[in-house]
Design a protein around this motif. Sequence first.
Motif, short mmCIF file in Angstrom:
data_model
loop_
_atom_site.label_atom_id
_atom_site.label_comp_id
_atom_site.label_asym_id
_atom_site.label_seq_id
_atom_site.Cartn_x
_atom_site.Cartn_y
_atom_site.Cartn_z
N TRP A 76 -63.09 -58.58 -35.08
CA TRP A 76 -62.30 -59.11 -33.96
C TRP A 76 -61.35 -58.03 -33.49
N GLU A 80 -61.19 -56.62 -38.95
CA GLU A 80 -62.52 -57.04 -39.36
C GLU A 80 -62.49 -57.48 -40.81
N SER A 122 -64.75 -63.37 -32.01
CA SER A 122 -65.20 -62.30 -32.90
C SER A 122 -66.71 -62.14 -32.77
N THR A 123 -67.22 -61.14 -33.45
CA THR A 123 -68.67 -60.96 -33.52
C THR A 123 -69.06 -60.82 -34.98
N GLU A 125 -71.62 -58.91 -37.25
CA GLU A 125 -72.54 -57.77 -37.24
C GLU A 125 -73.09 -57.55 -38.64
N LYS A 143 -75.38 -56.68 -33.82
CA LYS A 143 -74.65 -57.94 -33.60
C LYS A 143 -75.62 -59.11 -33.76
N ASN A 146 -71.72 -64.79 -32.68
CA ASN A 146 -70.51 -64.77 -31.87
C ASN A 146 -69.50 -65.79 -32.37
N GLY A 147 -68.30 -65.32 -32.69
CA GLY A 147 -67.15 -66.18 -32.88
C GLY A 147 -67.24 -67.27 -33.93
#
Length: 594
Positions: A76, A80, A122-123, A125, A143, A146-147
Amino acid sequence: MKNLSVISIIVVIAFITSGCSGLKKMVKNAGTIQYSVTPEILQMHADSVAIGISGKFPEKFFNKKATVVITPVIKWEGGEKALKEVKLQGEKVEDNNTVIKVAGGNFSYNDKIPYVDDMKISTLEVKATAAIKKKTAEFEPKKIGNGVIATPRLLLTDARAIIAKDNFQRITPEIKEADIHFAVQQANIRPGEMSQEDIKGLKNYLVEVLKAENKELKGVSVSAYASPDGAEDLNAKLSENRGVIAEKFVGTEFKNVKTPKFTDADKAIVKEKEAKFKEKAAKAQDKSVYSTKSTAEDWDGFQKLMKSSDLQDKDLIVRVLEMYSDPVRRETEIKNIASVYPKVADKILPQLRRSMLKINVDVVGLSDEEIITLAKATPDSLTVEELLYAATLTNDNNVKLDVYKACETVYPQEWRGFNNAGCQLVKLNKIPEAKEAFAKAKELKDGEPIVMNNFGVVAFYENDYVKSEEYLNSAAGAGAEVNYNLGLLSVKKADYEGAVKYFGSDCSFNAALAILLNGDAEGASKRIDCIEDKEVAMNYYLKAVAGARTANTDLMFNNLRAAIGKSASLAGKAKTDMEFFKYFEDETFKSIVR
């Protein structure tokens, strides 16, 4: 020998070259690895985020001698969080990791991490590092998610403390009783009766009823009797006359009460008091106030007096009463018991020739205005019930607290004062002080379910959910607040089904939230409709979330507009709320939250 050295060098070079080429191939084809995340958008439950990842490697991707370390990372803005890593190995690697064959293979992975608010946007990965012997190479980070949806964080931390109720009654019924006794076969009041203590007390009371501003005459009941000896028709007339005489006596006594001389600097108040006295005096003469009943032969009273007497052969007389219901037969049989009848005539029958008087009065207590004024100025002039009631007459939590504190001082042995002061301290977010107050209440009444609930509330605000649940489970019978508080704990534990059961039919935001989290978006929307104060912004916001979950864009957009209209700050919240992720690029959504 020289040829052997050359061959060795060639083998080493070939080995190194094959390792490098193997890693390069894996790096080049890293994009062919398929990842899936469960849930598709991560979710926060019980203050944690659970992540499930599965991966699929295509055929001829994984080198037989390679080891791959995969590390999921939530990233984020400004930070992270790396999750635990997973190790995979090729078919010829001697280790205990999951083996991925040249023909391809799968792996699965689960982890749980504490949630922080920054994770909302956030993502997710995956970072991967491949190694063959001492050579390593990193794959391009990919990635895969998502979130984080953090809807349980909408829970309102409004654990409900329980106020111990007062027993205040503004109007208290009061009864004054007296008996007028008559001579045999007579209905006139003998002068000696007026000197009896109960009659003198009654006469004084009648004066008090008319003069006291806080006493209101409700009725006068007269029960007149004749003793069960003599002719029944004579006794019927006799008891009726005794009732009339007794009623007339009360009316005359009321009539003889003189108007008091009221004094006050304000003449209007004097006139008001005089008018009220006259109104009460007039009511005391109203026939509708009087209720007179006559009983020709008081056999019930006779039997009661006989059973409680010390007369010889009383059991024989009682047996006669039980055997015969005909009054003439009863009287004959009793008179035949020669050994005891003279004493019956002397000690029992005179007590039955009477009129019983009951003056029914309502004693009206202080007005609300008087009570709250005294509670602030001279709390020691109020009873404990009046003082506890006084706190209910204001909506100011600080004033309520002052009143309960006064109750603690004036009535230090009354647990309700300390308990209720603790409740106000909870509302004022003074949890340590509330805990002290509840401890004193517990000391005065150990095991009281209301106090146990309130300790559970304190533990809830201290984030000690285990202790909170222990207290609440000891508070059975304290009130609906106990189940509500257990519902809050269930949401905190992500036991949404349990929360729905505890909340029951409670019409509140938190009950609606629990229904939503339990998978019933439509039910949540309906529950919001029964909330008393529907116009709170968050009620509309939760309905918008319900709309998003059911792809009902009308419900979502309309309620989101209403929510932001009532609280502009919710626009920023909606922009980062992953419940609306699918609509982040929707023009209507963007126009609402801009």
